[in-house]
Design an enzyme around this catalytic site. Sequence first.
Site, PDB file in Angstrom:
ATOM      1  N   TYR A 101     -30.711 -52.015 -65.706  1.00  0.00           N
ATOM      2  CA  TYR A 101     -29.716 -52.458 -64.738  1.00  0.00           C
ATOM      3  C   TYR A 101     -29.571 -51.437 -63.625  1.00  0.00           C
ATOM      4  O   TYR A 101     -29.899 -50.264 -63.773  1.00  0.00           O
ATOM      5  CB  TYR A 101     -28.361 -52.749 -65.405  1.00  0.00           C
ATOM      6  CG  TYR A 101     -27.559 -51.539 -65.815  1.00  0.00           C
ATOM      7  CD1 TYR A 101     -26.580 -51.018 -64.984  1.00  0.00           C
ATOM      8  CD2 TYR A 101     -27.745 -50.926 -67.057  1.00  0.00           C
ATOM      9  CE1 TYR A 101     -25.815 -49.923 -65.363  1.00  0.00           C
ATOM     10  CE2 TYR A 101     -26.987 -49.843 -67.445  1.00  0.00           C
ATOM     11  CZ  TYR A 101     -26.019 -49.341 -66.597  1.00  0.00           C
ATOM     12  OH  TYR A 101     -25.275 -48.256 -66.976  1.00  0.00           O
ATOM     13  N   CYS A 102     -29.101 -51.941 -62.481  1.00  0.00           N
ATOM     14  CA  CYS A 102     -28.769 -51.100 -61.337  1.00  0.00           C
ATOM     15  C   CYS A 102     -27.407 -51.573 -60.840  1.00  0.00           C
ATOM     16  O   CYS A 102     -26.603 -52.049 -61.635  1.00  0.00           O
ATOM     17  CB  CYS A 102     -29.854 -51.201 -60.261  1.00  0.00           C
ATOM     18  SG  CYS A 102     -30.058 -52.866 -59.572  1.00  0.00           S
ATOM     19  N   LYS A 103     -27.164 -51.485 -59.569  1.00  0.00           N
ATOM     20  CA  LYS A 103     -25.875 -51.919 -59.038  1.00  0.00           C
ATOM     21  C   LYS A 103     -25.760 -53.443 -59.031  1.00  0.00           C
ATOM     22  O   LYS A 103     -24.746 -53.994 -59.423  1.00  0.00           O
ATOM     23  CB  LYS A 103     -25.679 -51.364 -57.622  1.00  0.00           C
ATOM     24  CG  LYS A 103     -24.348 -51.692 -57.006  1.00  0.00           C
ATOM     25  CD  LYS A 103     -24.211 -51.040 -55.656  1.00  0.00           C
ATOM     26  CE  LYS A 103     -22.868 -51.366 -55.022  1.00  0.00           C
ATOM     27  NZ  LYS A 103     -22.730 -50.708 -53.718  1.00  0.00           N
ATOM     28  N   GLY A 157     -28.947 -55.693 -59.554  1.00  0.00           N
ATOM     29  CA  GLY A 157     -30.070 -56.369 -60.206  1.00  0.00           C
ATOM     30  C   GLY A 157     -31.362 -56.333 -59.414  1.00  0.00           C
ATOM     31  O   GLY A 157     -32.424 -56.655 -59.941  1.00  0.00           O
ATOM     32  N   TYR A 175     -24.566 -53.541 -62.672  1.00  0.00           N
ATOM     33  CA  TYR A 175     -23.298 -52.906 -63.049  1.00  0.00           C
ATOM     34  C   TYR A 175     -22.116 -53.556 -62.338  1.00  0.00           C
ATOM     35  O   TYR A 175     -21.014 -53.624 -62.883  1.00  0.00           O
ATOM     36  CB  TYR A 175     -23.318 -51.404 -62.769  1.00  0.00           C
ATOM     37  CG  TYR A 175     -22.097 -50.733 -63.338  1.00  0.00           C
ATOM     38  CD1 TYR A 175     -21.994 -50.518 -64.707  1.00  0.00           C
ATOM     39  CD2 TYR A 175     -21.021 -50.365 -62.536  1.00  0.00           C
ATOM     40  CE1 TYR A 175     -20.854 -49.942 -65.265  1.00  0.00           C
ATOM     41  CE2 TYR A 175     -19.890 -49.785 -63.074  1.00  0.00           C
ATOM     42  CZ  TYR A 175     -19.812 -49.579 -64.441  1.00  0.00           C
ATOM     43  OH  TYR A 175     -18.686 -49.024 -64.993  1.00  0.00           O
TER      44      TYR A 175
END
Length: 123
Positions: free
Chosen positions: A86-88, A90, A114
């Site tokens: 995951y990142c901020k 996707g 996130y």
Amino acid sequence: MKKGICLLLLSFLFLNCNGQQASNTISTAELKRLLAQGEVQLLDVRTPKEIQKGAIKTALFANYFDVDFEAVATVQLNKSKPVYLYCKSGNRSGKACKILKDKGFEVINVLGGYRQWDSEKNQ
């Protein structure tokens, strides 16, 4: 002529978007269920500044923008288990999925990243 250029541009955009979605995906709700069941190999690919604002408790970290991202990520991961990324939002994690998939990892991108996880935290 203009129609041909528009068609070419649309074709390129379609192929480019399609390439980023080549990995499996999971919702944040599904990830929460998996985390509650036991050990999940979870990789956060955000920057340290983003991580300071919050992270998923059991996540490992490798900054996607670092030149040594691939090395930092792969040394922490077990190839025999799926990796959830995951990142901020996707997008970055989708790109990171491709890198790790090319290295032989089974990868799953967390949709919404996130931002989505955090918005559901109190639900």
